[in-house]
Design an enzyme around this catalytic site. Sequence first.
Site, PDB file in Angstrom:
ATOM      1  N   SER A 285      19.928  13.126  53.851  1.00 14.48           N
ATOM      2  CA  SER A 285      21.758  14.136  53.815  1.00 14.48           C
ATOM      3  C   SER A 285      22.432  13.917  53.590  1.00 14.48           C
ATOM      4  CB  SER A 285      21.061  13.183  55.673  1.00 14.48           C
ATOM      5  OG  SER A 285      22.499  13.677  55.885  1.00 14.48           O
TER       6      SER A 285
ATOM      7  N   HIS B  28      19.554  27.145  50.852  1.00 17.71           N
ATOM      8  CA  HIS B  28      18.110  27.620  50.319  1.00 17.71           C
ATOM      9  C   HIS B  28      18.467  28.129  49.371  1.00 17.71           C
ATOM     10  CE1 HIS B  28      16.329  29.131  54.781  1.00 17.71           C
ATOM     11  NE2 HIS B  28      16.652  27.469  54.320  1.00 17.71           N
TER      12      HIS B  28
ATOM     13  N   LYS C 106      12.084  29.411  55.773  1.00 17.08           N
ATOM     14  CA  LYS C 106      13.002  31.153  55.667  1.00 17.08           C
ATOM     15  C   LYS C 106      14.004  31.200  56.329  1.00 17.08           C
ATOM     16  CE  LYS C 106      12.193  30.703  59.922  1.00 17.08           C
ATOM     17  NZ  LYS C 106      13.465  30.693  60.467  1.00 17.08           N
TER      18      LYS C 106
END
Length: 327
Positions: A32, A75, A93
Amino acid sequence: MEFGVLSTAAIGREDVIPAIQASEHAVGAIASRDAERARSVADELGIDRSYGSYEALLADEGIDAVYNPLPNGLHAEWTRRAADHGLHVLCEKPLTPDAERARALFDYCDQQGVALMEAFMYHFHPRTERAREIVREELGAVRHVEATFTFGLGDRTDDIRLDPELDGGSLMDIGCYAVSAVRNVLGEPNRAFAHAADTYETGVDSQLSGLLTYDDGVTAQVTSSFDTPMTHEYRIMTTDGWLHVPEAFDVAPDQSVSLTYQVDGEEHTETIDGVDHYRRQVERFADAVAADETPPVDRTETVNNMAVIDALYESAETGEPAAVDSV
């Protein structure tokens, strides 16, 4: 296979990490941007190592693959960085904001010698597989498909799904499932016509409805929305009947599900016991990597799904039908 997880996103904490841990594979590390947050989640979920940066996790020599549930707009960047470290990637996705960048990302991962798969978990649920079998073997010619995925964001105006810089929007977030469900019945459409609304006035679609057309006269309708309550289903209409799949995409591991279909006026309902489709997704991805095979959600599937999304967005912007540039 040992996975590293980029971020403490809810889908990882609640769905994918438990699915990996329930399989023969493991989660070795989580990262993180907040080191304390990473350590807290690692302790909660029994993960050995935690990091306060994504780059630190990618340098961990104990992991074989990365699960990437970062916001849509991140992404591609972090999938490339994982590939640079020789790590295979299971990425949430939508993989990229458009088909062109999806092609480029697959090319990059190929060059780095790593496997890449977009995480469309519903493909791996046995009900999805059974629905496709019924359409293929028991029903007549398909003439129309309707697929819907909606849920209400309410007053969460700061939600990342509404951020254009992070590639937000209802079509990107949940409408991609509806597009996928249609394509996996009908194949690739020729044209798309869509209308979108931005009810939150953030610069992304909070609602989009689209019509997909095929040269043989077959049609499909897809709908996504952050403005209405949870609905996720698809209905397939054929020359001799129909098939309906309720609660089609967001299914808990212990949730029994059903589908109903009618052929020549005779109705049938089938019930399937609870299955963890996230676990099945992880296992199929890992099996493909181990066998040096193409993962089951492959380049063509991902690029063609994005090509339809591209056309829907183009049409919504121009008010005119748009051609679908599939491969």
